[in-house]
Scaffold this motif. Structure first.
Motif, PDB file in Angstrom:
ATOM      1  N   TRP A  85      15.423 -45.520 -78.497  1.00 47.40           N
ATOM      2  CA  TRP A  85      14.173 -44.739 -78.446  1.00 47.40           C
ATOM      3  C   TRP A  85      12.934 -45.634 -78.511  1.00 47.40           C
ATOM      4  CZ3 TRP A  85      11.707 -46.195 -82.710  1.00 47.40           C
ATOM      5  CH2 TRP A  85      12.474 -46.526 -83.845  1.00 47.40           C
ATOM      6  N   GLU A 140      15.627 -36.790 -84.865  1.00 47.01           N
ATOM      7  CA  GLU A 140      16.265 -38.071 -84.554  1.00 47.01           C
ATOM      8  C   GLU A 140      17.560 -37.908 -83.763  1.00 47.01           C
ATOM      9  OE1 GLU A 140      17.406 -42.141 -86.992  1.00 47.01           O
ATOM     10  OE2 GLU A 140      16.191 -40.601 -87.935  1.00 47.01           O
ATOM     11  N   GLU A 141      18.280 -36.844 -84.075  1.00 49.64           N
ATOM     12  CA  GLU A 141      19.557 -36.617 -83.392  1.00 49.64           C
ATOM     13  C   GLU A 141      19.382 -36.297 -81.913  1.00 49.64           C
ATOM     14  OE1 GLU A 141      17.959 -32.789 -84.854  1.00 49.64           O
ATOM     15  OE2 GLU A 141      18.256 -34.714 -85.824  1.00 49.64           O
ATOM     16  N   LEU A 185      12.934 -40.266 -88.628  1.00 56.22           N
ATOM     17  CA  LEU A 185      12.286 -39.745 -87.428  1.00 56.22           C
ATOM     18  C   LEU A 185      12.506 -38.246 -87.248  1.00 56.22           C
ATOM     19  CD1 LEU A 185      13.321 -42.628 -85.007  1.00 56.22           C
ATOM     20  CD2 LEU A 185      11.229 -42.431 -86.378  1.00 56.22           C
ATOM     21  N   VAL A 235       7.713 -40.432 -80.186  1.00 54.84           N
ATOM     22  CA  VAL A 235       8.609 -40.523 -81.330  1.00 54.84           C
ATOM     23  C   VAL A 235       7.744 -40.529 -82.587  1.00 54.84           C
ATOM     24  CG1 VAL A 235      10.347 -41.931 -82.507  1.00 54.84           C
ATOM     25  CG2 VAL A 235      10.333 -41.794 -80.009  1.00 54.84           C
ATOM     26  N   TRP A 252      13.525 -47.691 -89.054  1.00 53.20           N
ATOM     27  CA  TRP A 252      13.056 -46.300 -89.021  1.00 53.20           C
ATOM     28  C   TRP A 252      14.181 -45.277 -89.023  1.00 53.20           C
ATOM     29  CZ3 TRP A 252       8.158 -45.713 -90.184  1.00 53.20           C
ATOM     30  CH2 TRP A 252       7.300 -46.799 -89.987  1.00 53.20           C
ATOM     31  N   LYS A 253      15.430 -45.729 -89.018  1.00 52.11           N
ATOM     32  CA  LYS A 253      16.578 -44.824 -89.019  1.00 52.11           C
ATOM     33  C   LYS A 253      16.512 -43.864 -90.212  1.00 52.11           C
ATOM     34  CE  LYS A 253      21.507 -44.563 -89.123  1.00 52.11           C
ATOM     35  NZ  LYS A 253      22.760 -45.127 -88.792  1.00 52.11           N
TER      36      LYS A 253
END
Length: 181
Positions: free
Chosen positions: A172, A165-166, A162, A178, A158-159
């Protein structure tokens, strides 16, 4: 085309919006009533965020999505990207089919009951976020009833997809709320 062989349901074989025979390919790639155009746009956007060239995404590519074979620069399979591709494409295919069946069967093909773009977008995001939650659960549960997958694989899958995300913690997978962006 199988509807043609069922007495009193022959009319379901015909797409009255596009004025053509209802085939799986038509429903998944051409039909103006199935939501496919909106769904494929959303799917392509998220895959392109991960560097997948979706410009040549064919009907065969979508049906064979579980055979994705993206590779890293070193030539090794990119398991995380292959998983993401399979998840995004298969969920998209399924939602297109659901929307088409709801319209064609439940609404009897009424053109006034074709799903709107906002509804389709919301339903697609819900399905993808549901899959993210399943991955989170599978990465954090014991292997009792679940086929456990590693946190690392979930996080790599999932990188880059999201929301905010940062701002998420490094791990997570146990954080609720999320969402895919």
């Amino acid at each position: 085309p199988n509807w043609e062989n069922i007495p009193q349901y022959e009319h379901r074989a015909w797409c009255n919006v596009c004025e053509t025979i209802e085939t799986l390919e038509h429903i998944q790639t051409e039909c103006k009533a199935s939501g496919q155009e909106v769904i494929w746009k959303l799917a392509k956007e998220i895959l392109e965020e991960r560097g997948v060239d979706t410009g040549h995404l064919s009907y065969g590519d979508t049906l064979g999505c579980a055979l994705a074979n993206f590779r890293k620069e070193n030539g090794k399979p990119n398991t995380a990207l292959n998983r993401l591709y399979t998840i995004i494409i298969s969920e998209s295919l399924y939602l297109i089919w659901l929307i088409r069946c709801e319209w064609k069967i439940e609404s009897d093909g009424d053109v006034n009951k074709i799903a709107h773009k906002n509804e389709i977008t919301s339903r697609w995001r819900h399905r993808i976020n549901r899959r993210l939650k399943i991955d989170q659960a599978m990465a954090t549960k014991t292997a009792y009833k679940w086929k456990k997958i590693t946190k690392s694989l979930v996080m790599r899958t999932w990188k880059g997809t999201l929301q905010n995300e940062e701002l998420l913690p490094e791990d997570w997978t146990r954080v609720s709320g999320v969402l895919v962006g």
